[in-house]
Scaffold this motif. Structure first.
Motif, PDB file in Angstrom:
ATOM      1  N   VAL A   1     -16.116  44.065  30.833  1.00  0.00           N
ATOM      2  CA  VAL A   1     -16.865  42.994  31.481  1.00  0.00           C
ATOM      3  C   VAL A   1     -16.592  41.706  30.717  1.00  0.00           C
ATOM      4  CG1 VAL A   1     -19.138  42.144  32.157  1.00  0.00           C
ATOM      5  CG2 VAL A   1     -18.636  44.602  32.279  1.00  0.00           C
ATOM      6  N   MET A   2     -16.202  40.677  31.454  1.00  0.00           N
ATOM      7  CA  MET A   2     -15.929  39.362  30.856  1.00  0.00           C
ATOM      8  C   MET A   2     -16.867  38.338  31.484  1.00  0.00           C
ATOM      9  SD  MET A   2     -11.757  39.328  30.925  1.00  0.00           S
ATOM     10  CE  MET A   2     -11.775  39.080  32.690  1.00  0.00           C
ATOM     11  N   ARG A   3     -17.356  37.442  30.659  1.00  0.00           N
ATOM     12  CA  ARG A   3     -18.184  36.343  31.159  1.00  0.00           C
ATOM     13  C   ARG A   3     -17.472  35.051  30.797  1.00  0.00           C
ATOM     14  NH1 ARG A   3     -22.740  33.348  29.403  1.00  0.00           N
ATOM     15  NH2 ARG A   3     -23.999  32.714  31.181  1.00  0.00           N
ATOM     16  N   ASN A   4     -17.053  34.324  31.824  1.00  0.00           N
ATOM     17  CA  ASN A   4     -16.253  33.116  31.628  1.00  0.00           C
ATOM     18  C   ASN A   4     -16.802  31.949  32.424  1.00  0.00           C
ATOM     19  OD1 ASN A   4     -14.164  34.426  30.105  1.00  0.00           O
ATOM     20  ND2 ASN A   4     -13.333  35.232  32.004  1.00  0.00           N
ATOM     21  N   ALA A   5     -16.613  30.763  31.876  1.00  0.00           N
ATOM     22  CA  ALA A   5     -16.704  29.550  32.677  1.00  0.00           C
ATOM     23  C   ALA A   5     -15.339  29.417  33.347  1.00  0.00           C
ATOM     24  CB  ALA A   5     -16.995  28.346  31.804  1.00  0.00           C
ATOM     25  N   PHE A   6     -15.312  28.904  34.563  1.00  0.00           N
ATOM     26  CA  PHE A   6     -14.022  28.748  35.231  1.00  0.00           C
ATOM     27  C   PHE A   6     -13.958  27.401  35.939  1.00  0.00           C
ATOM     28  CE2 PHE A   6     -16.660  30.449  38.611  1.00  0.00           C
ATOM     29  CZ  PHE A   6     -16.273  29.714  39.718  1.00  0.00           C
ATOM     30  N   VAL A   7     -12.733  26.941  36.093  1.00  0.00           N
ATOM     31  CA  VAL A   7     -12.431  25.764  36.902  1.00  0.00           C
ATOM     32  C   VAL A   7     -11.218  26.130  37.739  1.00  0.00           C
ATOM     33  CG1 VAL A   7     -11.678  23.356  36.901  1.00  0.00           C
ATOM     34  CG2 VAL A   7     -13.292  24.149  35.169  1.00  0.00           C
ATOM     35  N   THR A   8     -11.309  25.887  39.048  1.00  0.00           N
ATOM     36  CA  THR A   8     -10.167  26.085  39.922  1.00  0.00           C
ATOM     37  C   THR A   8      -9.890  24.777  40.647  1.00  0.00           C
ATOM     38  OG1 THR A   8     -11.518  26.834  41.781  1.00  0.00           O
ATOM     39  CG2 THR A   8     -10.697  28.524  40.286  1.00  0.00           C
ATOM     40  N   VAL A   9      -8.634  24.588  40.970  1.00  0.00           N
ATOM     41  CA  VAL A   9      -8.225  23.417  41.750  1.00  0.00           C
ATOM     42  C   VAL A   9      -7.569  23.940  43.016  1.00  0.00           C
ATOM     43  CG1 VAL A   9      -6.806  21.338  41.822  1.00  0.00           C
ATOM     44  CG2 VAL A   9      -7.868  22.057  39.658  1.00  0.00           C
ATOM     45  N   TRP A  10      -8.064  23.456  44.147  1.00  0.00           N
ATOM     46  CA  TRP A  10      -7.559  23.835  45.458  1.00  0.00           C
ATOM     47  C   TRP A  10      -6.939  22.618  46.127  1.00  0.00           C
ATOM     48  CZ3 TRP A  10      -8.068  28.789  47.560  1.00  0.00           C
ATOM     49  CH2 TRP A  10      -8.859  29.679  46.821  1.00  0.00           C
ATOM     50  N   ILE A  11      -5.896  22.857  46.914  1.00  0.00           N
ATOM     51  CA  ILE A  11      -5.281  21.799  47.709  1.00  0.00           C
ATOM     52  C   ILE A  11      -5.304  22.239  49.167  1.00  0.00           C
ATOM     53  CG2 ILE A  11      -3.867  20.781  45.890  1.00  0.00           C
ATOM     54  CD1 ILE A  11      -1.520  22.474  46.936  1.00  0.00           C
ATOM     55  N   ASP A  12      -5.396  21.277  50.065  1.00  0.00           N
ATOM     56  CA  ASP A  12      -5.440  21.567  51.487  1.00  0.00           C
ATOM     57  C   ASP A  12      -4.024  21.470  52.034  1.00  0.00           C
ATOM     58  OD1 ASP A  12      -6.543  22.244  53.890  1.00  0.00           O
ATOM     59  OD2 ASP A  12      -7.826  20.482  54.054  1.00  0.00           O
ATOM     60  N   ALA A  13      -3.387  22.617  52.227  1.00  0.00           N
ATOM     61  CA  ALA A  13      -2.032  22.673  52.763  1.00  0.00           C
ATOM     62  C   ALA A  13      -2.099  22.699  54.293  1.00  0.00           C
ATOM     63  CB  ALA A  13      -1.322  23.920  52.237  1.00  0.00           C
ATOM     64  N   ALA A  14      -0.957  22.562  54.920  1.00  0.00           N
ATOM     65  CA  ALA A  14      -0.908  22.529  56.385  1.00  0.00           C
ATOM     66  C   ALA A  14      -1.496  23.798  57.007  1.00  0.00           C
ATOM     67  CB  ALA A  14       0.531  22.332  56.851  1.00  0.00           C
TER      68      ALA A  14
ATOM     69  N   VAL B   1      -9.552  19.705  45.574  1.00  0.00           N
ATOM     70  CA  VAL B   1     -10.949  20.129  45.529  1.00  0.00           C
ATOM     71  C   VAL B   1     -11.118  20.979  44.287  1.00  0.00           C
ATOM     72  CG1 VAL B   1     -12.799  21.345  46.718  1.00  0.00           C
ATOM     73  CG2 VAL B   1     -11.045  20.161  48.050  1.00  0.00           C
ATOM     74  N   VAL B   2     -12.130  20.676  43.498  1.00  0.00           N
ATOM     75  CA  VAL B   2     -12.387  21.389  42.256  1.00  0.00           C
ATOM     76  C   VAL B   2     -13.595  22.290  42.462  1.00  0.00           C
ATOM     77  CG1 VAL B   2     -12.973  21.149  39.810  1.00  0.00           C
ATOM     78  CG2 VAL B   2     -11.444  19.481  40.900  1.00  0.00           C
ATOM     79  N   LEU B   3     -13.423  23.573  42.154  1.00  0.00           N
ATOM     80  CA  LEU B   3     -14.509  24.552  42.180  1.00  0.00           C
ATOM     81  C   LEU B   3     -14.704  25.028  40.757  1.00  0.00           C
ATOM     82  CD1 LEU B   3     -16.480  26.649  43.430  1.00  0.00           C
ATOM     83  CD2 LEU B   3     -14.469  28.093  43.876  1.00  0.00           C
TER      84      LEU B   3
END
Length: 131
Positions: free
Chosen positions: A102-115, A84-86
């Motif tokens: 103060v920082m202003r960033n674009a971000f991309v996170t990748v999540w995985i569904d673990a047990a 899942v990409v947020l």
């Protein structure tokens, strides 16, 4: 369950997991943060430096900086197979040795569904130009 309901439920789960991650960052709870990060987690800072899970957790534990606030906007959640990409924009306030940054960033996170729940696999930030 309809596809729209499944997508909505997935979005809610990812946003809740990400909020839990930020709450752990605010109080420098390395144990709680560690439970939210995948074993092979990578954290790529806006300056291009990449840390593995152990190095990132050590950075948080060191107290060199403390997360004060992170306002996230324009968040999008997309399913990509088992991941899942947020993504979005974050304005993050840090305390760095008593000075506010103060920082202003674009971000991309990748999540995985673990047990045992969602785990963040990767964080990637890109510094945005000042408005």
């Amino acid at each position: 369950m309809t596809m729209a309901h499944e997508i909505s439920a997935l979005r809610d789960r990812v946003l809740a997991a990400d909020e839990a991650r930020y709450q752990a960052l605010y109080v420098q709870d390395v144990e709680a943060l560690g439970r939210l990060l995948a074993p092979d987690y990578l954290h790529t800072h806006a300056n291009g430096k990449t840390e593995d899970r152990a190095a990132f957790l050590a950075t948080i534990a060191s107290g060199r900086f403390r997360f004060v606030d992170a306002v996230r906007t324009d968040q999008q959640v997309r399913a990509a197979g088992a991941a899942v990409v947020l993504s979005g924009i974050t304005t993050t306030t840090l305390d760095v040795g008593g000075a506010t940054k103060v920082m202003r960033n674009a971000f991309v996170t990748v999540w995985i569904d673990a047990a045992d729940g969602l785990r963040m696999l990767h964080w990637q930030a890109t510094a945005l130009p000042e408005a």
